[in-house]
Design a protein around this motif. Structure first.
Motif, PDB file in Angstrom:
ATOM      1  N   VAL A 169       0.858  -1.204   0.000  1.00 19.86           N
ATOM      2  CA  VAL A 169       0.000   0.000   0.000  1.00 19.86           C
ATOM      3  C   VAL A 169       0.887   1.245   0.000  1.00 19.86           C
ATOM      4  N   GLU A 170       1.939   1.208   0.823  1.00 15.77           N
ATOM      5  CA  GLU A 170       2.840   2.370   0.911  1.00 15.77           C
ATOM      6  C   GLU A 170       3.509   2.639  -0.449  1.00 15.77           C
ATOM      7  N   ASP A 171       3.877   1.563  -1.157  1.00 16.62           N
ATOM      8  CA  ASP A 171       4.476   1.701  -2.487  1.00 16.62           C
ATOM      9  C   ASP A 171       3.577   2.521  -3.420  1.00 16.62           C
ATOM     10  N   HIS A 172       2.261   2.375  -3.232  1.00 20.68           N
ATOM     11  CA  HIS A 172       1.300   3.012  -4.145  1.00 20.68           C
ATOM     12  C   HIS A 172       0.656   4.256  -3.567  1.00 20.68           C
ATOM     13  N   CYS A 173       1.022   4.647  -2.327  1.00 20.70           N
ATOM     14  CA  CYS A 173       0.236   5.685  -1.643  1.00 20.70           C
ATOM     15  C   CYS A 173       0.312   7.040  -2.337  1.00 20.70           C
ATOM     16  N   GLY A 174       1.397   7.288  -3.087  1.00 22.09           N
ATOM     17  CA  GLY A 174       1.513   8.579  -3.785  1.00 22.09           C
ATOM     18  C   GLY A 174       2.181   9.655  -2.953  1.00 22.09           C
ATOM     19  N   TYR A 175       2.638   9.309  -1.733  1.00 18.45           N
ATOM     20  CA  TYR A 175       3.296  10.282  -0.851  1.00 18.45           C
ATOM     21  C   TYR A 175       4.659   9.740  -0.433  1.00 18.45           C
TER      22      TYR A 175
ATOM     23  N   GLY B 188      13.338   0.420  -1.966  1.00 15.61           N
ATOM     24  CA  GLY B 188      12.797   1.322  -2.992  1.00 15.61           C
ATOM     25  C   GLY B 188      11.711   2.246  -2.478  1.00 15.61           C
ATOM     26  N   GLY B 189      10.588   1.648  -2.036  1.00  8.50           N
ATOM     27  CA  GLY B 189       9.513   2.423  -1.447  1.00  8.50           C
ATOM     28  C   GLY B 189       8.689   3.229  -2.440  1.00  8.50           C
ATOM     29  N   PRO B 190       7.827   4.147  -1.908  1.00 12.15           N
ATOM     30  CA  PRO B 190       6.843   4.828  -2.759  1.00 12.15           C
ATOM     31  C   PRO B 190       7.445   5.661  -3.884  1.00 12.15           C
ATOM     32  N   SER B 191       8.555   6.354  -3.626  1.00 11.95           N
ATOM     33  CA  SER B 191       9.078   7.229  -4.688  1.00 11.95           C
ATOM     34  C   SER B 191       9.566   6.410  -5.883  1.00 11.95           C
ATOM     35  N   LYS B 192      10.192   5.235  -5.601  1.00 12.63           N
ATOM     36  CA  LYS B 192      10.700   4.398  -6.700  1.00 12.63           C
ATOM     37  C   LYS B 192       9.543   3.726  -7.448  1.00 12.63           C
ATOM     38  N   HIS B 193       8.523   3.257  -6.720  1.00 14.92           N
ATOM     39  CA  HIS B 193       7.427   2.587  -7.413  1.00 14.92           C
ATOM     40  C   HIS B 193       6.588   3.597  -8.201  1.00 14.92           C
ATOM     41  N   ASP B 194       6.544   4.826  -7.688  1.00 19.22           N
ATOM     42  CA  ASP B 194       5.859   5.889  -8.436  1.00 19.22           C
ATOM     43  C   ASP B 194       6.540   6.103  -9.792  1.00 19.22           C
ATOM     44  N   VAL B 195       7.886   6.042  -9.795  1.00 17.40           N
ATOM     45  CA  VAL B 195       8.635   6.166 -11.055  1.00 17.40           C
ATOM     46  C   VAL B 195       8.246   5.015 -11.989  1.00 17.40           C
TER      47      VAL B 195
END
Ligand code: ZN
Ligand code: ZN
Length: 253
Positions: free
Chosen positions: A192-198, A214-221
């Motif tokens: 969920v955190e990967d996709h949260c957008g924050y 990686g986390g949210p910023s990398k998955h956002d990329v």
């Protein structure tokens, strides 16, 4: 606590439906804080500042679409799979001893690392082979600015594969049931955190040092540049395969 649960709630803990209920309930509960951030938007400037793609907020139609896909998948695939297990799988014995904290932490980390490797290969192939992408994975890329409920906006085949690994891996790694459930909840949270957008200061990627995670910023990329950052959690596989891409926005306070 384990003694209390084992003695008083053994029927519930041994039910194949228990892990399903744990993951579904934790999914919606863990999405709630991020949904609140989306609904408040610019009215919460301190929170909104951490939005990775400002201005790209999910609309009610997008939230409904993702919730609909999640409910459809769970009613059609997850619940029948759990019911089938009920019929053919022998009752799960409950161990007398609880795991130690060290066993629990090592088990959760081991499961995350194993899942990360399996999903990296699956994800890489489902982007490189066009038929696999169009048939199974494209639905997850409908939204290029992810939000919490987009986590489970998945095709049936992807959900079945992910569900199989999260169910079988703890058995392969001979984890205690408590460790298995802890892994399932942690896995739901980091997904969920990967996709949260924050990208909050308390994001897992900022808490784990040296850029290992990686986390949210990398998955956002990945959602903006789909041929990068295939690993769901850690960054070592993308670095090894040359598919790693850093978060490219620079924000000034
Ligand atoms: Zn995604
Ligand atoms: Zn993808």
């Amino acid at each position: 606590m384990w003694d209390y649960l084992r003695i008083n709630h053994s029927a519930m803990l041994r039910s194949p439906l228990f892990p399903v209920i744990v993951t579904v309930v934790s999914y919606f509960v863990l999405c709630l804080p991020f949904l609140a951030c989306d609904i408040m938007g610019e009215k919460w400037p301190a929170i909104y500042w951490h939005k990775i793609q400002p201005g790209k907020m999910p609309t009610p139609a997008m939230l409904l679409h993702c919730s609909g896909v999640t409910l459809y998948n769970h009613l059609l695939l997850v619940l029948p799979a759990a019911a089938a297990q009920w019929i053919w799988r022998p009752p799960i014995p409950l161990p007398e001893q609880a795991p130690t904290l060290l066993e629990l932490a090592v088990g959760v980390a081991g499961n995350l690392l194993l899942f990360d490797f399996q999903y990296f290969i699956w994800h890489f192939l489902h982007h490189k082979i066009r038929w696999l992408y169009v048939t199974f994975h494209a639905i997850h890329h409908v939204y290029s600015a992810p939000f919490s409920l987009a986590t489970q906006c998945l095709g049936g085949w992807e959900l079945v594969t992910v569900g199989l690994w999260t169910t079988l891996n703890p058995v392969l790694l001979r984890c205690h049931l408590v460790t298995t459930w802890a892994f399932m909840v942690v896995h739901v949270y980091v997904s969920v955190e990967d996709h949260c957008g924050y990208d909050f200061p308390w994001s897992t990627s900022r808490l784990i040092p040296f850029g290992i995670y990686g986390g949210p910023s990398k998955h956002d990329v990945h959602h903006r540049k789909p041929n990068t950052n295939f690993a769901p959690h850690f960054s070592h596989w993308d670095k090894l395969f040359g598919t790693h891409a850093d978060f490219s926005f620079v924000k000034t306070p």
